[in-house]
Design an enzyme around this catalytic site. Structure first.
Site, PDB file in Angstrom:
ATOM      1  CB  THR A  26      -0.117   6.371   0.233  1.00 43.49           C
ATOM      2  OG1 THR A  26      -0.239   5.894   1.582  1.00 43.49           O
ATOM      3  CG2 THR A  26      -0.545   5.259  -0.712  1.00 43.49           C
TER       4      THR A  26
ATOM      5  CG  HIS B 211      -1.368   5.244   9.406  1.00 45.17           C
ATOM      6  ND1 HIS B 211      -2.216   4.177   9.675  1.00 45.17           N
ATOM      7  CD2 HIS B 211      -1.642   5.612   8.122  1.00 45.17           C
ATOM      8  CE1 HIS B 211      -2.961   3.925   8.613  1.00 45.17           C
ATOM      9  NE2 HIS B 211      -2.631   4.771   7.649  1.00 45.17           N
TER      10      HIS B 211
ATOM     11  CG  HIS C 278       0.409   1.175   7.256  1.00 41.16           C
ATOM     12  ND1 HIS C 278       0.426   2.549   7.406  1.00 41.16           N
ATOM     13  CD2 HIS C 278      -0.085   0.953   6.013  1.00 41.16           C
ATOM     14  CE1 HIS C 278      -0.033   3.121   6.304  1.00 41.16           C
ATOM     15  NE2 HIS C 278      -0.354   2.187   5.449  1.00 41.16           N
TER      16      HIS C 278
ATOM     17  CE  LYS D 220      -7.577   3.194   1.323  1.00 44.99           C
ATOM     18  NZ  LYS D 220      -7.432   1.757   1.560  1.00 44.99           N
TER      19      LYS D 220
ATOM     20  NE  ARG E 103      -4.800   4.040  -2.099  1.00 41.19           N
ATOM     21  CZ  ARG E 103      -4.618   4.145  -0.796  1.00 41.19           C
ATOM     22  NH1 ARG E 103      -4.177   5.290  -0.296  1.00 41.19           N
ATOM     23  NH2 ARG E 103      -4.885   3.133   0.012  1.00 41.19           N
TER      24      ARG E 103
ATOM     25  CD  GLN F  40      -1.556  -6.962  -3.034  1.00 45.08           C
ATOM     26  OE1 GLN F  40      -1.971  -5.815  -3.088  1.00 45.08           O
ATOM     27  NE2 GLN F  40      -1.802  -7.751  -2.009  1.00 45.08           N
TER      28      GLN F  40
ATOM     29  CG  ASP G 294      -7.613  -3.780   3.341  1.00 46.37           C
ATOM     30  OD1 ASP G 294      -6.784  -4.576   3.849  1.00 46.37           O
ATOM     31  OD2 ASP G 294      -7.329  -2.601   3.089  1.00 46.37           O
TER      32      ASP G 294
ATOM     33  CE  LYS H 114      -9.988   2.370   9.378  1.00 46.03           C
ATOM     34  NZ  LYS H 114      -9.986   2.925   8.010  1.00 46.03           N
TER      35      LYS H 114
ATOM     36  CE  LYS I 116      -7.659   7.855   9.467  1.00 44.95           C
ATOM     37  NZ  LYS I 116      -8.327   8.523   8.335  1.00 44.95           N
ATOM     38  CB  THR I 117      -6.503  11.189  17.674  1.00 43.42           C
ATOM     39  OG1 THR I 117      -5.618  11.974  16.847  1.00 43.42           O
ATOM     40  CG2 THR I 117      -5.717  10.021  18.251  1.00 43.42           C
TER      41      THR I 117
END
Length: 419
Positions: free
Chosen positions: A41, A46, A49, A83, A87, A173, A194, A230, A233-234
């Site tokens: 994506t 990041h 993953h 989500k 997307r 999938q 998930d 979570k 992330k920053t």
């Protein structure tokens, strides 16, 4: 000797398994192939993953063969799993470019040359050949609508809306799992928590279509911090694996700044440090937390793993330069990266007075305070203390002819450019 499953459980990696006893027997009695996938994506993965792929790497260390899937086909659709919104669809060209970028990152994580060398696959190679009629007749008829609607990932989107495109993702999938089972004898699929619905859908489809009963699934828990927030992330967003998106210094600092309550958990999940050393570091966190040995070990290990020895060396160099105030040892790009979250200001380049520059850049609140700051030794220009209240700014005070780094006190940096 610790078994693979015991090591995974010690590290807190296992969340769900379709059949624990069967998986354990499978892993102990034979060398198997297993897979994990990610959709391209973006042009980089990041750290969100990482754990599933690091887990796949642990299987490789125990002699099993990892099959690494990059979803060039499913990436054209988009996984709806938990989500809130649909997307944005990428073009085929964008997806293909992202696939190529992510391949390089996988080569850092996996060994593609050993006896149990990893295999890299792109599901576009087989999904693109399935016609609409074939999709409906050969696959769709084996998937019950009630079965799909019972999946949490789909249920969570029914109220806000889900398109037929995303609704069919789980079938794609499932096709992947069946294809890899036939072509590469893949026996286990690994994914984040998930992905449980997608994994079990694959197992069900394989059973219905091919009578397959020798495959299993394993998921990894959602990674959270001790405060329940979570992980990954920053304020500035994701921590990426691509050095152009997240520099080695920024990547290193993220890990170095982990809290005592989280660091041992993350050492278990994100590194290959042995249990004995982790337990010793746990004692250090409890008895000598000020030394931050565990944080340093975590930052060193994961930064070198993702960015190599050179990336770790650069991260440490920038860290030491900022700690010591030796700004001039860094180049302009390193300084900008290290201080990208620091305040910045643009001032009139014609006004060369240091006092006026400090006030105009809001480094000091007033001319009187600026003079006091200078006289008291609280002002640094590019890492060097300046105590001359009559100092006039010159080209020598500019880094690369572009900007000046002012520091007031120990840590208050401001980057000043000129107009």
């Amino acid at each position: 000797m610790t078994t693979l499953l015991e090591d995974l459980q010690y590290r807190g990696i296992v969340y769900q398994m379709t059949d624990e006893e069967k998986i354990n027997d499978m892993l102990e009695q034979e060398k198997i192939s297993l897979y994990c996938g990610a959709d391209p994506t973006a042009d980089s993965l990041h750290i969100g993953h990482l754990v599933p792929f690091l887990t796949l790497r642990r299987f490789q260390q125990y002699g099993h063969r990892p099959v690494v899937l990059i979803g060039g086909g499913t990436g054209m659709i988009g996984d709806p799993s938990f989500k809130a919104d649909e997307r944005k669809l990428l073009t085929e060209e964008e997806v293909d470019a992202n696939v190529e970028a992510i391949k390089g990152q996988m080569e850092r994580i996996f060994d593609f040359s050993d006896d149990n060398a990893a295999v890299l696959v792109n599901n576009k190679d087989w999904l693109k050949n399935i016609s609409l009629i074939s999709f409906l007749r050969d696959y769709g008829k084996h998937v019950g609508l009630n079965y799909m609607l019972s999946k949490d990932a789909i249920q969570s989107r029914l109220e806000t809306g889900i398109s037929y495109t995303e609704f069919t993702y789980t079938i794609l999938q499932a096709i992947d799992f069946g294809h890899l089972n036939k072509e590469y004898d893949v026996r286990i699929q690994i994914g984040g928590s998930d992905q449980w619905g997608n994994i079990t859908s694959g197992l069900d489809l394989m059973r219905r279509m091919y009578g397959t009963t020798n495959s299993e699934g394993l998921t990894i828990p959602l990674i959270t911090k001790a405060d329940g927030k979570k992980f990954g992330k920053t304020e500035s967003g994701n921590i990426w694996l691509d050095a152009k998106r997240t520099s080695p210094y920024e990547f290193y600092q993220f890990w170095l700044n982990q809290r005592d309550e989280d660091v041992i958990k993350f050492l278990k999940l994100f590194t290959f440090v042995e249990r004995e050393e982790i337990e010793a570091l746990k004692v250090s966190v409890e008895e000598e937390p000020h030394l931050r040995k565990a944080q340093k070990r975590l930052a060193d290990e994961i930064t070198e793993f993702i960015h190599g020895a050179e990336g770790l060396e650069e991260a440490k160099k920038v860290t030491e330069a900022l700690f010591s105030g030796d700004i001039k040892s860094l180049d302009a790009a390193q300084i900008k990266d290290a201080l990208k979250d620091a305040p910045s200001a643009e001032v009139d380049g014609e006004d060369s007075s240091l006092v006026n520059t400090l006030v105009n850049a809001k480094v000091s609140p007033s001319r009187r305070q600026a003079r006091e700051d200078i006289q008291n030794g609280a002002i640094y220009i590019n890492g060097e203390r300046m105590q001359d209240v009559n100092h006039e700014m010159t080209e020598d005070d500019k880094i690369n002819g572009e900007f000046t780094v002012f520091r007031r006190g120990k840590k208050k940096y401001t980057i000043v450019s000129y107009k």
